[in-house]
Design a protein around this motif. Sequence first.
Motif, PDB file in Angstrom:
ATOM      1  N   ASP A 458      25.571  51.742  35.864  1.00 22.06           N
ATOM      2  CA  ASP A 458      26.805  51.008  36.139  1.00 22.06           C
ATOM      3  C   ASP A 458      26.574  49.502  36.084  1.00 22.06           C
ATOM      4  OD1 ASP A 458      25.166  51.124  38.343  1.00 22.06           O
ATOM      5  OD2 ASP A 458      26.720  51.644  39.775  1.00 22.06           O
ATOM      6  N   ALA A 459      25.415  49.057  36.604  1.00 18.85           N
ATOM      7  CA  ALA A 459      25.099  47.630  36.528  1.00 18.85           C
ATOM      8  C   ALA A 459      24.831  47.208  35.087  1.00 18.85           C
ATOM      9  CB  ALA A 459      23.891  47.317  37.411  1.00 18.85           C
ATOM     10  N   MET A 460      24.095  48.035  34.350  1.00 17.33           N
ATOM     11  CA  MET A 460      23.767  47.686  32.959  1.00 17.33           C
ATOM     12  C   MET A 460      25.030  47.567  32.100  1.00 17.33           C
ATOM     13  SD  MET A 460      21.486  46.800  30.872  1.00 17.33           S
ATOM     14  CE  MET A 460      19.953  47.198  31.742  1.00 17.33           C
ATOM     15  N   ARG A 461      26.018  48.395  32.365  1.00 18.43           N
ATOM     16  CA  ARG A 461      27.266  48.313  31.592  1.00 18.43           C
ATOM     17  C   ARG A 461      27.908  46.938  31.751  1.00 18.43           C
ATOM     18  NH1 ARG A 461      32.482  48.760  32.740  1.00 18.43           N
ATOM     19  NH2 ARG A 461      32.137  49.439  34.879  1.00 18.43           N
ATOM     20  N   LEU A 462      27.923  46.433  32.976  1.00 16.28           N
ATOM     21  CA  LEU A 462      28.498  45.110  33.204  1.00 16.28           C
ATOM     22  C   LEU A 462      27.652  44.027  32.554  1.00 16.28           C
ATOM     23  CD1 LEU A 462      29.474  45.430  36.984  1.00 16.28           C
ATOM     24  CD2 LEU A 462      30.990  45.577  35.008  1.00 16.28           C
ATOM     25  N   LEU A 463      26.331  44.123  32.712  1.00 18.94           N
ATOM     26  CA  LEU A 463      25.442  43.101  32.171  1.00 18.94           C
ATOM     27  C   LEU A 463      25.566  43.002  30.658  1.00 18.94           C
ATOM     28  CD1 LEU A 463      22.290  43.842  34.353  1.00 18.94           C
ATOM     29  CD2 LEU A 463      23.769  41.845  34.514  1.00 18.94           C
ATOM     30  N   LYS A 464      25.899  44.104  30.004  1.00 15.24           N
ATOM     31  CA  LYS A 464      26.065  44.093  28.551  1.00 15.24           C
ATOM     32  C   LYS A 464      27.472  43.669  28.130  1.00 15.24           C
ATOM     33  CE  LYS A 464      22.498  47.471  27.367  1.00 15.24           C
ATOM     34  NZ  LYS A 464      22.208  48.786  26.734  1.00 15.24           N
ATOM     35  N   GLY A 465      28.316  43.342  29.117  1.00  9.96           N
ATOM     36  CA  GLY A 465      29.649  42.835  28.796  1.00  9.96           C
ATOM     37  C   GLY A 465      30.676  43.894  28.493  1.00  9.96           C
ATOM     38  N   ASN A 466      30.407  45.155  28.817  1.00 10.63           N
ATOM     39  CA  ASN A 466      31.370  46.238  28.568  1.00 10.63           C
ATOM     40  C   ASN A 466      32.314  46.363  29.763  1.00 10.63           C
ATOM     41  OD1 ASN A 466      30.029  46.814  26.158  1.00 10.63           O
ATOM     42  ND2 ASN A 466      28.594  48.179  27.204  1.00 10.63           N
ATOM     43  N   LEU A 467      33.279  45.446  29.841  1.00 10.10           N
ATOM     44  CA  LEU A 467      34.158  45.360  31.000  1.00 10.10           C
ATOM     45  C   LEU A 467      35.510  46.000  30.721  1.00 10.10           C
ATOM     46  CD1 LEU A 467      32.002  43.126  31.605  1.00 10.10           C
ATOM     47  CD2 LEU A 467      33.818  41.871  32.755  1.00 10.10           C
ATOM     48  N   THR A 468      36.012  46.690  31.726  1.00  7.38           N
ATOM     49  CA  THR A 468      37.378  47.205  31.666  1.00  7.38           C
ATOM     50  C   THR A 468      38.329  46.131  32.194  1.00  7.38           C
ATOM     51  OG1 THR A 468      37.300  48.108  33.909  1.00  7.38           O
ATOM     52  CG2 THR A 468      36.487  49.522  32.130  1.00  7.38           C
ATOM     53  N   ARG A 469      39.619  46.401  32.053  1.00  4.24           N
ATOM     54  CA  ARG A 469      40.624  45.475  32.606  1.00  4.24           C
ATOM     55  C   ARG A 469      40.407  45.290  34.108  1.00  4.24           C
ATOM     56  NH1 ARG A 469      45.688  46.505  35.059  1.00  4.24           N
ATOM     57  NH2 ARG A 469      47.178  44.771  34.868  1.00  4.24           N
ATOM     58  N   SER A 470      40.141  46.385  34.821  1.00  2.00           N
ATOM     59  CA  SER A 470      39.924  46.292  36.267  1.00  2.00           C
ATOM     60  C   SER A 470      38.667  45.499  36.597  1.00  2.00           C
ATOM     61  CB  SER A 470      39.830  47.698  36.872  1.00  2.00           C
ATOM     62  OG  SER A 470      41.080  48.326  36.903  1.00  2.00           O
ATOM     63  N   ASP A 471      37.619  45.702  35.799  1.00  2.00           N
ATOM     64  CA  ASP A 471      36.395  44.925  36.018  1.00  2.00           C
ATOM     65  C   ASP A 471      36.682  43.431  35.937  1.00  2.00           C
ATOM     66  OD1 ASP A 471      34.841  47.221  36.248  1.00  2.00           O
ATOM     67  OD2 ASP A 471      34.297  47.234  34.123  1.00  2.00           O
ATOM     68  N   ARG A 472      37.479  43.027  34.948  1.00  2.00           N
ATOM     69  CA  ARG A 472      37.739  41.602  34.762  1.00  2.00           C
ATOM     70  C   ARG A 472      38.537  41.028  35.926  1.00  2.00           C
ATOM     71  NH1 ARG A 472      38.522  43.359  29.410  1.00  2.00           N
ATOM     72  NH2 ARG A 472      40.790  43.133  29.522  1.00  2.00           N
ATOM     73  N   LEU A 473      39.467  41.790  36.441  1.00  2.86           N
ATOM     74  CA  LEU A 473      40.220  41.336  37.614  1.00  2.86           C
ATOM     75  C   LEU A 473      39.294  41.115  38.805  1.00  2.86           C
ATOM     76  CD1 LEU A 473      43.344  43.686  37.472  1.00  2.86           C
ATOM     77  CD2 LEU A 473      43.299  41.235  36.984  1.00  2.86           C
ATOM     78  N   GLU A 474      38.422  42.074  39.047  1.00  8.58           N
ATOM     79  CA  GLU A 474      37.515  41.987  40.200  1.00  8.58           C
ATOM     80  C   GLU A 474      36.462  40.906  39.999  1.00  8.58           C
ATOM     81  OE1 GLU A 474      38.188  46.767  40.989  1.00  8.58           O
ATOM     82  OE2 GLU A 474      36.204  46.033  40.421  1.00  8.58           O
ATOM     83  N   LEU A 475      36.017  40.737  38.764  1.00  4.90           N
ATOM     84  CA  LEU A 475      35.029  39.701  38.461  1.00  4.90           C
ATOM     85  C   LEU A 475      35.612  38.317  38.707  1.00  4.90           C
ATOM     86  CD1 LEU A 475      32.339  38.742  37.284  1.00  4.90           C
ATOM     87  CD2 LEU A 475      33.341  38.965  34.999  1.00  4.90           C
ATOM     88  N   GLU A 476      36.855  38.106  38.331  1.00  2.48           N
ATOM     89  CA  GLU A 476      37.489  36.806  38.543  1.00  2.48           C
ATOM     90  C   GLU A 476      37.509  36.447  40.024  1.00  2.48           C
ATOM     91  OE1 GLU A 476      41.896  36.090  38.348  1.00  2.48           O
ATOM     92  OE2 GLU A 476      41.318  34.995  36.525  1.00  2.48           O
ATOM     93  N   LEU A 477      37.760  37.439  40.864  1.00  3.93           N
ATOM     94  CA  LEU A 477      37.776  37.189  42.307  1.00  3.93           C
ATOM     95  C   LEU A 477      36.403  36.736  42.790  1.00  3.93           C
ATOM     96  CD1 LEU A 477      39.709  37.509  44.826  1.00  3.93           C
ATOM     97  CD2 LEU A 477      38.477  39.639  45.250  1.00  3.93           C
ATOM     98  N   LEU A 478      35.342  37.413  42.339  1.00  8.03           N
ATOM     99  CA  LEU A 478      33.991  37.031  42.741  1.00  8.03           C
ATOM    100  C   LEU A 478      33.632  35.638  42.225  1.00  8.03           C
ATOM    101  CD1 LEU A 478      32.000  40.344  42.317  1.00  8.03           C
ATOM    102  CD2 LEU A 478      32.067  38.953  44.391  1.00  8.03           C
ATOM    103  N   GLU A 479      34.030  35.329  41.002  1.00 11.66           N
ATOM    104  CA  GLU A 479      33.755  33.993  40.458  1.00 11.66           C
ATOM    105  C   GLU A 479      34.384  32.914  41.333  1.00 11.66           C
ATOM    106  OE1 GLU A 479      33.386  34.956  35.664  1.00 11.66           O
ATOM    107  OE2 GLU A 479      35.324  34.410  36.540  1.00 11.66           O
ATOM    108  N   ASN A 480      35.603  33.149  41.767  1.00  9.74           N
ATOM    109  CA  ASN A 480      36.276  32.171  42.617  1.00  9.74           C
ATOM    110  C   ASN A 480      35.545  31.980  43.942  1.00  9.74           C
ATOM    111  OD1 ASN A 480      38.322  31.675  40.759  1.00  9.74           O
ATOM    112  ND2 ASN A 480      39.640  33.298  41.563  1.00  9.74           N
ATOM    113  N   ILE A 481      35.018  33.082  44.500  1.00  7.47           N
ATOM    114  CA  ILE A 481      34.273  32.970  45.755  1.00  7.47           C
ATOM    115  C   ILE A 481      32.979  32.211  45.536  1.00  7.47           C
ATOM    116  CG2 ILE A 481      33.014  34.283  47.508  1.00  7.47           C
ATOM    117  CD1 ILE A 481      35.134  36.434  47.312  1.00  7.47           C
ATOM    118  N   PHE A 482      32.263  32.494  44.432  1.00 12.24           N
ATOM    119  CA  PHE A 482      31.003  31.793  44.161  1.00 12.24           C
ATOM    120  C   PHE A 482      31.231  30.288  44.007  1.00 12.24           C
ATOM    121  CE2 PHE A 482      27.907  35.217  42.366  1.00 12.24           C
ATOM    122  CZ  PHE A 482      28.067  35.940  43.547  1.00 12.24           C
ATOM    123  N   VAL A 483      32.391  29.921  43.442  1.00  7.18           N
ATOM    124  CA  VAL A 483      32.691  28.499  43.253  1.00  7.18           C
ATOM    125  C   VAL A 483      33.210  27.866  44.542  1.00  7.18           C
ATOM    126  CG1 VAL A 483      34.178  26.874  42.024  1.00  7.18           C
ATOM    127  CG2 VAL A 483      33.122  28.754  40.797  1.00  7.18           C
TER     128      VAL A 483
END
Length: 631
Positions: A458-483
């Motif tokens: 599951d981690a490798m799928r993300l690291l290789k950039g194979n993101l679903t629509r839901s992944d991108r939504l959740e990733l954006e939230l984490l990016e905002n927190i990191f910033v």
Amino acid sequence: MSAEFPNDFKETVRAQTDIVQLIGESIALSSRSGGREMVGLCPFHDDHNPSMRVYPERQTFRCWVCQTGGDCFTFVMEHDKLSFREALELLAQRANIPIPRSNRSGPSTTVDEKAALLEALAWACAQFHTALLELPEAEPARQYLRQRGYTAETVRKFRLGYHPDDWQWLLHRARGKFTEEQLLTARLIARSERGRLYDYFRGRVLFPILNERAQPVAFGGRILPGADGDQAKYFNSPESPVFHKSRLVYGLSHARDAIRDSKTAVVVEGYTDCITCHQAGLNNVVGTLGTALTEQHVTTIKRFAPKVVLIYDGDDAGQMAAERAVERFLAQDVDLRILTLPGGQDPADYLGEHGVDALQGLVSAAPEAWEYKMRSVWGRVDIGTIAGRQRVLEEMIELLACIPEMAQNVRESLLIADLSTRLSVAEHQVREQLRELRSRPTRRHREPDQPRPQVAADAMRLLKGNLTRSDRLELELLENIFVRGDLAARVRDEVPLEWIQNTRLRELLAACYRLLDEGRVPEFDAVMLTLEDPDLKRLAVWVDEGLHAKNVHGRVDGGEQESPDGCPSFLRRSIDNLKWRRDEESNGRIALQLSAQREGTPTLDEQAEDLLRQATEFHQRRATKRAPLSN
């Protein structure tokens, strides 16, 4: 998490470790982008074009091919194959930072006490080695080693030693250097029933047992030819706070590089066979320590190579041990091979008679564990008869039934298909017989030595950039927190963890929420410090790199407009995206319920009317709101 070490200690170690200098000790790095990043050949895969990037500003690294990445702790864990705790201690010692005492509950040995034990063991190793080389009474030991064919270089490389036949030789030499309690804890001395202290090893050739960092942690002792026949020929140090024989394999510190290069680890029974193989030029060989190979041994070895070849003596005992190994390790995520030597020989005998090339040839041709078992059973029956083929089927199914953790595993499906083809039995019949055998209440399944680590697909799928629509939504939230870690509390108020569908991204968000509970701001550095799982560290670095590549910092800094509720617009959009996804999913469930209720029903009941009202409200909102993110 390593609860025995406070966060401020881990932060001090990380802050005083320059990741460029650390990684530069292992690989050559060159500067790129005006020094903002360093590049080099990745040590974690066969890299020909520099694919590792080291980021001095963020004190992180990442390989863009094999996806290994993280911080200074991750690099040491991956490169030296250490636990987080061991990596932390190593980096603390490297930076000359005092290591705090352990605060684990219950009795334990502190880091300082373990360091003292290792110092005593290293001192004893030097004493034994010097005794072997210089003492006149050690001549029988030197003669024994010469008869085994060991060269002076081999004796030096493996630090072989000798303990004179004196009950208190080491005790006397240790006075003023180490306490009796330290020598007892290190298992260098023992106490008799009458309370008298005596040296543990006497009149024996000694084989130091080293940990992965080449530190002596124990010894194996062999009596000299002609000694009292009532004594055990070989015995090892008892277990201690620094020696666990169910996990440690002999010779790994010498074999590690050769194992990595050859991608194969060869395991023999005992240290003398291991040393003989190394002297002959087979440097990817390790040995067990007089105990049966455990899953912990295999787990340790397979960190360095995907292929493990177990060599057993060719006698009856060796062949029985080989078959037991098949059952024990077939489900391990490793290419396991089994080799029993012909003529009842052990590796040393075979090398002496046939040479290193012949043994290397046998190692290269060693059959897979499943194939070895099949051949063994095949050789015991008349495969030309129905009864013989049924016996093979029963024994092989019995083997699979002993490994319940292989159920629903793709490897088990492949083995069942192989068995079906070779015995001309329908695959569904093989599965049915296996299912019936596993369901028997009287069946006793073997217990694994330890839980098997889950493959992080599951981690490798993300690291290789194979993101679903839901992944991108959740990733954006984490990016905002990191910033903007200062806004994480707002996120927690509106986004429960269960809203995050991707398991790994949910674990990263959970780490952010834990930092809030501790009164800390969950910025990137703080999140990295709280993580110990290498996969999560890799993922955190991936998130951080992505937000830099997309200039999320710039978008956030330039978008401070607030929504009516006081939330910054960039964060409000991210949170609302997740809420909209939840509404869409809820509406989908409502539609299914309505469809089920309408079948055969001319009118709607009160519950159905309520569902219809909710669906109508959703569609009204959708009509006035553009979907926030498309596939």
